[in-house]
Design an enzyme around this catalytic site. Structure first.
Site, mmCIF file in Angstrom:
data_model
loop_
_atom_site.group_PDB
_atom_site.id
_atom_site.type_symbol
_atom_site.label_atom_id
_atom_site.label_comp_id
_atom_site.label_asym_id
_atom_site.label_seq_id
_atom_site.Cartn_x
_atom_site.Cartn_y
_atom_site.Cartn_z
ATOM 1 N N GLY A 139 0.838 -1.073 -0.058
ATOM 2 C CA GLY A 139 0.197 0.052 -0.071
ATOM 3 C C GLY A 139 0.689 1.237 0.106
ATOM 4 O O GLY A 139 2.021 1.111 0.451
ATOM 5 N N GLN A 178 2.770 9.862 1.828
ATOM 6 C CA GLN A 178 3.777 9.563 1.957
ATOM 7 C C GLN A 178 4.815 10.019 0.773
ATOM 8 O O GLN A 178 6.125 10.019 0.970
ATOM 9 C CB GLN A 178 3.829 7.918 1.998
ATOM 10 C CG GLN A 178 3.041 7.398 3.067
ATOM 11 C CD GLN A 178 2.992 5.863 3.270
ATOM 12 O OE1 GLN A 178 2.329 5.383 2.617
ATOM 13 N NE2 GLN A 178 4.046 5.405 3.738
ATOM 14 N N CYS A 206 6.038 0.067 7.829
ATOM 15 C CA CYS A 206 5.565 1.005 7.076
ATOM 16 C C CYS A 206 6.814 1.621 6.369
ATOM 17 O O CYS A 206 7.938 1.685 6.665
ATOM 18 C CB CYS A 206 5.287 1.831 7.988
ATOM 19 S SG CYS A 206 4.649 3.624 7.156
ATOM 20 N N LEU A 207 6.439 1.972 4.785
ATOM 21 C CA LEU A 207 7.745 2.513 4.092
ATOM 22 C C LEU A 207 8.426 3.779 4.753
ATOM 23 O O LEU A 207 9.290 3.882 4.337
ATOM 24 C CB LEU A 207 7.130 2.412 2.701
ATOM 25 C CG LEU A 207 6.465 1.292 1.987
ATOM 26 C CD1 LEU A 207 5.887 1.494 0.573
ATOM 27 C CD2 LEU A 207 7.621 0.091 1.980
ATOM 28 N N HIS A 235 -4.428 1.108 7.816
ATOM 29 C CA HIS A 235 -3.206 1.644 7.916
ATOM 30 C C HIS A 235 -2.993 2.877 6.841
ATOM 31 O O HIS A 235 -2.681 3.693 7.310
ATOM 32 C CB HIS A 235 -2.009 0.587 7.605
ATOM 33 C CG HIS A 235 -0.516 1.046 7.407
ATOM 34 N ND1 HIS A 235 0.160 0.354 8.442
ATOM 35 C CD2 HIS A 235 0.154 1.826 6.748
ATOM 36 C CE1 HIS A 235 1.488 0.903 8.187
ATOM 37 N NE2 HIS A 235 1.465 1.827 7.196
ATOM 38 N N GLU A 236 -3.228 2.487 5.744
ATOM 39 C CA GLU A 236 -3.164 3.546 4.692
ATOM 40 C C GLU A 236 -4.265 4.857 5.046
ATOM 41 O O GLU A 236 -3.691 6.004 4.881
ATOM 42 C CB GLU A 236 -3.565 2.920 3.127
ATOM 43 C CG GLU A 236 -2.714 2.179 2.699
ATOM 44 C CD GLU A 236 -1.244 2.102 3.039
ATOM 45 O OE1 GLU A 236 -0.843 3.675 2.808
ATOM 46 O OE2 GLU A 236 -0.451 1.415 3.117
ATOM 47 N N HIS A 267 -2.861 7.114 7.520
ATOM 48 C CA HIS A 267 -1.763 8.144 6.830
ATOM 49 C C HIS A 267 -2.501 9.390 6.316
ATOM 50 O O HIS A 267 -1.966 10.484 6.360
ATOM 51 C CB HIS A 267 -1.105 7.498 5.708
ATOM 52 C CG HIS A 267 0.340 6.613 5.841
ATOM 53 N ND1 HIS A 267 1.361 7.240 6.576
ATOM 54 C CD2 HIS A 267 0.327 5.362 5.450
ATOM 55 C CE1 HIS A 267 2.281 6.123 6.788
ATOM 56 N NE2 HIS A 267 1.492 4.823 6.089
HETATM 57 O O1 K1U Z 1 1.818 2.359 3.805
HETATM 58 C C1 K1U Z 1 3.030 1.835 3.934
HETATM 59 O O2 K1U Z 1 4.079 2.506 4.281
HETATM 60 C C2 K1U Z 1 3.088 0.299 3.083
HETATM 61 C C3 K1U Z 1 3.007 -0.762 4.059
HETATM 62 C C4 K1U Z 1 1.496 -1.113 4.201
HETATM 63 C C5 K1U Z 1 1.070 -2.015 5.489
HETATM 64 C C6 K1U Z 1 2.203 -2.978 5.860
HETATM 65 C C7 K1U Z 1 1.854 -4.016 6.595
HETATM 66 C C8 K1U Z 1 0.432 -3.859 7.359
HETATM 67 C C9 K1U Z 1 -0.495 -2.730 6.969
HETATM 68 C C10 K1U Z 1 0.219 -2.016 5.915
HETATM 69 C C11 K1U Z 1 3.840 -1.683 3.574
HETATM 70 O O3 K1U Z 1 3.602 -2.129 2.399
HETATM 71 S S1 K1U Z 1 5.339 -2.249 4.332
HETATM 72 C C12 K1U Z 1 6.032 -3.609 3.341
HETATM 73 C C13 K1U Z 1 5.119 -4.681 3.642
HETATM 74 O O4 K1U Z 1 4.223 -4.881 4.314
HETATM 75 C C14 K1U Z 1 5.511 -5.816 2.467
HETATM 76 C C15 K1U Z 1 6.326 -5.802 1.457
HETATM 77 C C16 K1U Z 1 6.915 -7.111 0.693
HETATM 78 C C17 K1U Z 1 6.068 -7.977 0.897
HETATM 79 C C18 K1U Z 1 5.073 -8.191 1.836
HETATM 80 C C19 K1U Z 1 4.685 -7.058 2.609
HETATM 81 ZN ZN ZN Z 2 2.826 3.200 6.126
#
Ligand code: K1U
Ligand code: ZN
Length: 183
Positions: free
Chosen positions: A46, A51, A95-96, A137-138, A141
């Protein structure tokens, strides 16, 4: 299309509340395409517009593409709102915008989300488990909330300390490699 830099904690822009999208313009369509490219490249499941420094209520999500053999199924959600929540689930989130950290967060297990797509059509999605967690989560943000705002005060302050050290180290390393600085 372009890869966009993702803002990192503690950038103050991550704490701002985003404004509704008033009109779906070519600029919004381009931003959504760039956000999808950035999300797949990071990789993530997401990404919310604030962001990448755009304080508007736009998110992209694809919670299945990372599974082996799965196809991409991108969702672009304009002005998304959660209209129903049900149950609870604890998910180990990342979270990125929060580098090198994951923590358990309690969320609703099931949500109903209302939004608009890029053609202005109404979208209603019943989501559960990871997709529901990702929507929550999104959407956080968009209100300037990070998952570390939903963990214990102790865990959050330990992370903040670790992040400060990390940033100090990065600044020192940058200074060492800067020919203008005579250490
Ligand atoms: O919003 C963001 O920063 C993105 C975030 C979203 C998220 C992750 C976990 C739970 C809820 C929402 C991410 O994508 S972090 C990376 C991640 O979860 C992932 C990356 C590669 C493969 C599988 C998962
Ligand atoms: Zn995030």
């Amino acid at each position: 299309m372009a890869l966009l830099p993702v803002l990192q904690f503690p950038d103050p822009r991550l704490k701002a509340k985003s404004a509704p999208v008033r009109e779906i313009t070519d600029e919004i369509r381009q931003l959504a395409a760039d956000m999808l490219e950035t999300m797949y490249d990071e990789p993530g499941i997401g990404l919310a517009a604030p962001q990448v420094g755009a304080p508007i209520r736009l998110v992209v999500v694809d919670t299945e593409w990372t599974e082996e053999g799965a196809e991409k199924n991108p969702l672009v959600l304009v002005n998304p709102e959660i209209v129903e929540r049900d149950g609870s689930i604890t998910w180990n989130e990342g979270c990125l915008s929060v580098p090198d950290y994951q923590a358990d967060v309690e969320r609703a297990y099931r949500v109903k989300l209302r939004a608009t797509d890029l053609d202005g059509n109404a979208v209603l999605i019943d989501a559960e488990e990871l997709q529901a967690v990702c929507f929550q989560h999104e959407l956080d943000h968009l209100d300037g909330i990070l998952f570390i705002d939903r963990i214990s005060r102790l865990k959050r302050s330990l992370y903040v300390q670790k992040r400060r050290k990390q940033l100090r180290r990065e600044a020192e390393e940058a200074a060492e490699h800067d020919p203008r600085v005579d250490l």
